[in-house]
Design an enzyme around this catalytic site. Structure first.
Site, mmCIF file in Angstrom:
data_model
loop_
_atom_site.group_PDB
_atom_site.id
_atom_site.type_symbol
_atom_site.label_atom_id
_atom_site.label_comp_id
_atom_site.label_asym_id
_atom_site.label_seq_id
_atom_site.Cartn_x
_atom_site.Cartn_y
_atom_site.Cartn_z
ATOM 1 N N ASN A 156 0.808 -1.237 0.000
ATOM 2 C CA ASN A 156 0.000 0.000 0.000
ATOM 3 C C ASN A 156 0.839 1.285 0.000
ATOM 4 O OD1 ASN A 156 0.683 -0.370 2.676
ATOM 5 N ND2 ASN A 156 -1.298 0.277 3.475
ATOM 6 N N PRO A 180 10.248 -6.798 -1.288
ATOM 7 C CA PRO A 180 9.045 -5.990 -1.484
ATOM 8 C C PRO A 180 7.824 -6.873 -1.750
ATOM 9 C CG PRO A 180 10.571 -5.731 -3.342
ATOM 10 C CD PRO A 180 11.147 -6.782 -2.447
ATOM 11 N N SER A 181 6.653 -6.251 -1.782
ATOM 12 C CA SER A 181 5.426 -6.992 -2.076
ATOM 13 C C SER A 181 5.458 -7.522 -3.508
ATOM 14 C CB SER A 181 4.229 -6.061 -1.906
ATOM 15 O OG SER A 181 3.089 -6.638 -2.503
ATOM 16 N N GLU A 182 4.910 -8.692 -3.701
ATOM 17 C CA GLU A 182 4.811 -9.262 -5.054
ATOM 18 C C GLU A 182 3.962 -8.371 -5.957
ATOM 19 O OE1 GLU A 182 1.519 -12.491 -5.323
ATOM 20 O OE2 GLU A 182 2.171 -12.489 -3.255
ATOM 21 N N GLU A 251 5.037 -3.759 12.258
ATOM 22 C CA GLU A 251 4.019 -2.729 12.005
ATOM 23 C C GLU A 251 2.861 -3.436 11.319
ATOM 24 O OE1 GLU A 251 4.199 0.297 13.044
ATOM 25 O OE2 GLU A 251 6.328 0.600 13.462
ATOM 26 N N CYS A 285 -3.312 1.225 6.877
ATOM 27 C CA CYS A 285 -3.340 0.630 8.220
ATOM 28 C C CYS A 285 -3.994 1.576 9.215
ATOM 29 C CB CYS A 285 -1.926 0.291 8.663
ATOM 30 S SG CYS A 285 -0.790 1.675 8.554
HETATM 31 P P1 NDP Z 1 0.768 -9.064 3.987
HETATM 32 O O1 NDP Z 1 0.908 -9.386 5.425
HETATM 33 O O2 NDP Z 1 -0.042 -9.973 3.148
HETATM 34 O O3 NDP Z 1 2.211 -8.994 3.289
HETATM 35 C C1 NDP Z 1 3.229 -8.135 3.731
HETATM 36 C C2 NDP Z 1 4.555 -8.641 3.174
HETATM 37 O O4 NDP Z 1 4.881 -9.875 3.808
HETATM 38 C C3 NDP Z 1 4.534 -8.925 1.689
HETATM 39 O O5 NDP Z 1 5.783 -8.589 1.145
HETATM 40 C C4 NDP Z 1 4.307 -10.425 1.661
HETATM 41 O O6 NDP Z 1 4.730 -11.024 0.477
HETATM 42 C C5 NDP Z 1 5.167 -10.860 2.821
HETATM 43 N N1 NDP Z 1 4.850 -12.156 3.419
HETATM 44 C C6 NDP Z 1 3.717 -12.900 3.292
HETATM 45 N N2 NDP Z 1 3.825 -14.028 4.045
HETATM 46 C C7 NDP Z 1 5.028 -13.985 4.658
HETATM 47 C C8 NDP Z 1 5.725 -14.835 5.582
HETATM 48 N N3 NDP Z 1 5.201 -15.972 6.052
HETATM 49 N N4 NDP Z 1 6.962 -14.469 5.999
HETATM 50 C C9 NDP Z 1 7.522 -13.304 5.580
HETATM 51 N N5 NDP Z 1 6.904 -12.468 4.701
HETATM 52 C C10 NDP Z 1 5.685 -12.796 4.263
HETATM 53 O O7 NDP Z 1 0.213 -7.570 3.917
HETATM 54 P P2 NDP Z 1 -0.279 -6.754 2.630
HETATM 55 O O8 NDP Z 1 0.834 -6.634 1.650
HETATM 56 O O9 NDP Z 1 -1.584 -7.303 2.158
HETATM 57 O O10 NDP Z 1 -0.505 -5.302 3.272
HETATM 58 C C11 NDP Z 1 -1.674 -4.926 3.919
HETATM 59 C C12 NDP Z 1 -1.546 -5.076 5.420
HETATM 60 O O11 NDP Z 1 -0.437 -4.334 5.895
HETATM 61 C C13 NDP Z 1 -2.753 -4.525 6.168
HETATM 62 O O12 NDP Z 1 -3.099 -5.392 7.213
HETATM 63 C C14 NDP Z 1 -2.251 -3.199 6.723
HETATM 64 O O13 NDP Z 1 -2.940 -2.754 7.874
HETATM 65 C C15 NDP Z 1 -0.814 -3.529 7.012
HETATM 66 N N6 NDP Z 1 -0.013 -2.327 7.058
HETATM 67 C C16 NDP Z 1 0.454 -1.912 8.269
HETATM 68 C C17 NDP Z 1 1.142 -0.722 8.375
HETATM 69 C C18 NDP Z 1 1.692 -0.251 9.685
HETATM 70 O O14 NDP Z 1 2.602 0.574 9.650
HETATM 71 N N7 NDP Z 1 1.194 -0.705 10.830
HETATM 72 C C19 NDP Z 1 1.367 0.132 7.204
HETATM 73 C C20 NDP Z 1 0.854 -0.423 5.966
HETATM 74 C C21 NDP Z 1 0.189 -1.600 5.925
HETATM 75 P P3 NDP Z 1 3.827 -10.991 -0.863
HETATM 76 O O15 NDP Z 1 2.717 -10.016 -0.676
HETATM 77 O O16 NDP Z 1 4.756 -10.565 -1.888
HETATM 78 O O17 NDP Z 1 3.335 -12.378 -1.052
#
Ligand code: NDP
Length: 478
Positions: A156, A180-182, A251, A285
């Protein structure tokens, strides 16, 4: 000259094709294929961590002024490329071009400037000696870079959020490996180019691509010293288990309440809810995931909110006039719909919106929300303003605190007493009085209570998180 859309991993200062699965990156707005990134294999993640560990041995000894000069150079390059990278963020993630430009200029580029100022002013301590009756002891407290930082980040704010641990990490003498995110690997590579072009030595930043398994392998790597993870609470729990005893900052998700008390300035509260619920199509978030309104002002508030919501322009995120773009992933869209269906089935009513076309969800107001509904308890992450009614401040505080989350809350009131009481009672990392939940200050501590995370980031708090505090004692007798 930098190439705009590199699709490789960046390891040891070189661009290296991934040997893993091919991941297609598509625009959520148009469905257009933007690029294909090959995931890094576990062996390539190991290679990236080895490059970061090798670089750390010398980088930690580089003079502070040299590190600061590189950050300043990166700031200038980042500003030059801000529009180009912002456009890629919009294409990959679907946030509006104005939101992406804000991410690049106000947050990402400025991390380089802020980090260089913060490390220049960061100081240790000299403590008094209290163990023995002597004037010969000197106790110094210093902070040393922790080593290799694993940054795992969401889509995001795909560059800004990663920029915090990467830039502060480099500034204090750490090195980093970033997954980074996929959904947003292309803008990530553009940011890596900024670091490369600024002249940071090979291996100080490395980027590996892939899905969660790649992130998990990185987090578990024994040579990683610190894990800085931003993402959902669900993933964060797994990351916490995988990180085990490593230093870490988590976070995670939020379910921010915006409380509107009877004496609130309703126009101001409605403006704040527009930003809180619909900025980035609700995919923040810190979004206002629940609007708690005093029963005596509910009708007036909903009228003001409805009028403003109708004025929002939903559409092409690259158009400067657009206020709200598409939802980034089909999963987020589906969850938003499921939460609305569940709320309606349990007695809530849709005041405005509720539908979607492709990935574009209408800005939606739903009234009559109660605590037993998923929309009240879980993070929706969609463009929805769920209205919950209350009759006393105590009741509002109880509702606001009843979910597992505790990231950001806001309260609208003219009463100093009520504002102060709410600020103390709300179990959230941040409480804003008369300000939207989606308000941040880059020099203030950011992070969540309860299941919204562990640790704080930004400014000195990020420096603390990426350094090991060391006590050094001198005995000057003899
Ligand atoms: P995800 O938790 O799905 O993914 C975050 C990252 O973690 C991605 O790069 C993802 O990879 C990776 N990932 C997934 N599974 C694992 C694992 N088992 N071990 C290590 N890494 C992993 O979150 P989103 O990308 O969907 O982001 C949205 C979420 O992030 C919301 O819940 C939001 O509230 C939170 N967020 C929190 C913030 C804060 O500062 N508190 C700020 C911004 C967002 P990939 O996606 O590439 O598969």
């Amino acid at each position: 000259m930098a190439i705009a859309t590199r699709q490789d991993a960046y390891i040891g200062g070189k661009w290296i094709p991934g040997d893993g699965e091919e991941i297609e990156v598509t625009s959520p707005a148009t469905g257009e294929l933007l690029g294909t990134v090959a995931a890094s294999t576990p062996a390539q993640v190991d290679q990236a961590v080895a490059a970061a560990a090798d670089a750390f041995a010398s980088w930690r000894r580089v003079s502070l002024l040299e590190r600061v000069e590189l950050c300043r150079a990166a700031f200038a390059i980042c500003m030059e490329r801000a529009d180009e990278i912002a456009e890629m963020i919009t294409r990959e993630v679907g946030k509006t071009i104005r939101e992406s430009r804000e991410e690049m200029v106000e947050y990402t580029a400025d991390h380089f400037r802020r980090a260089s100022e913060d490390v220049l002013r960061h100081a240790g301590q000299v403590l008094p000696s209290t163990q023995e009756r002597t004037n010969a002891k000197r106790i110094i407290v210093t902070q040393e870079p922790i080593g290799v930082v694993a940054a795992v980040t969401p889509w995001n704010f795909p560059v800004d959020i990663a920029g915090i641990p990467i830039v502060y990490g480099l500034a204090v003498g750490c090195t980093a490996v970033w997954k980074p995110s996929e959904h947003a690997p292309l803008c990530a590579n553009m940011f890596a180019e900024v670091i490369h072009d600024a002249g940071f030595p090979a291996g100080t930043l490395n980027v590996v691509h892939g899905r969660g398994d790649v992130g998990s392998h990185l987090v578990r790597h024994p040579d990683v010293g610190s894990v800085v993870f931003t993402g959902s609470t669900h993933t964060g729990e797994q990351v916490a288990r995988d990180a085990a005893l490593k230093n870490r900052v988590l976070e995670l998700g939020g379910n921010g309440p915006q409380i509107v008390l009877a004496d609130a300035n309703i126009d101001k509260a409605a403006d704040a809810a527009i930003v809180g619920c619909f900025y980035l199509a609700g995919q923040c978030c810190t979004a206002a995931e629940r609007i708690l309104v005093h029963e005596s002002v509910k009708d007036e508030f909903i009228e003001a909110l409805t009028e403003r919501t109708k004025a929002l322009r939903v559409g092409d995120p690259l158009d400067e006039a657009t206020d709200m773009g598409p939802m980034c992933t089909p999963e987020v869209l589906t969850r938003t719909q499921e939460h609305l269906d569940d709320a309606v089935a349990k007695g809530a009513s849709i005041v405005l919106g509720g539908g979607h076309e492709g990935q574009f969800h209408e800005p939606t107001i739903v009234d009559g929300v109660t605590s037993d509904m998923r929309i009240a308890q879980e993070e929706t992450f969609g463009p929805v303003a769920p209205i919950i009614t209350f009759s006393t401040l105590d009741e509002a505080l109880e509702i606001a605190n009843e979910t597992e989350y505790g990231l950001t809350a806001s309260v609208f009131t003219k009463s100093l007493h009520d504002a102060w009481r709410a600020a103390e009672e709300l179990r959230h990392g941040t409480v804003h009085i008369n300000e939207t939940t989606n308000y941040w200050d880059q020099l203030a501590p950011f992070g969540g209570a309860k299941s919204s995370g562990a640790g704080r980031e930004l400014a000195g708090w990020m420096i603390d998180a990426l350094t090991e505090t060391k006590q050094i004692t001198f005995d000057l007798a003899d």
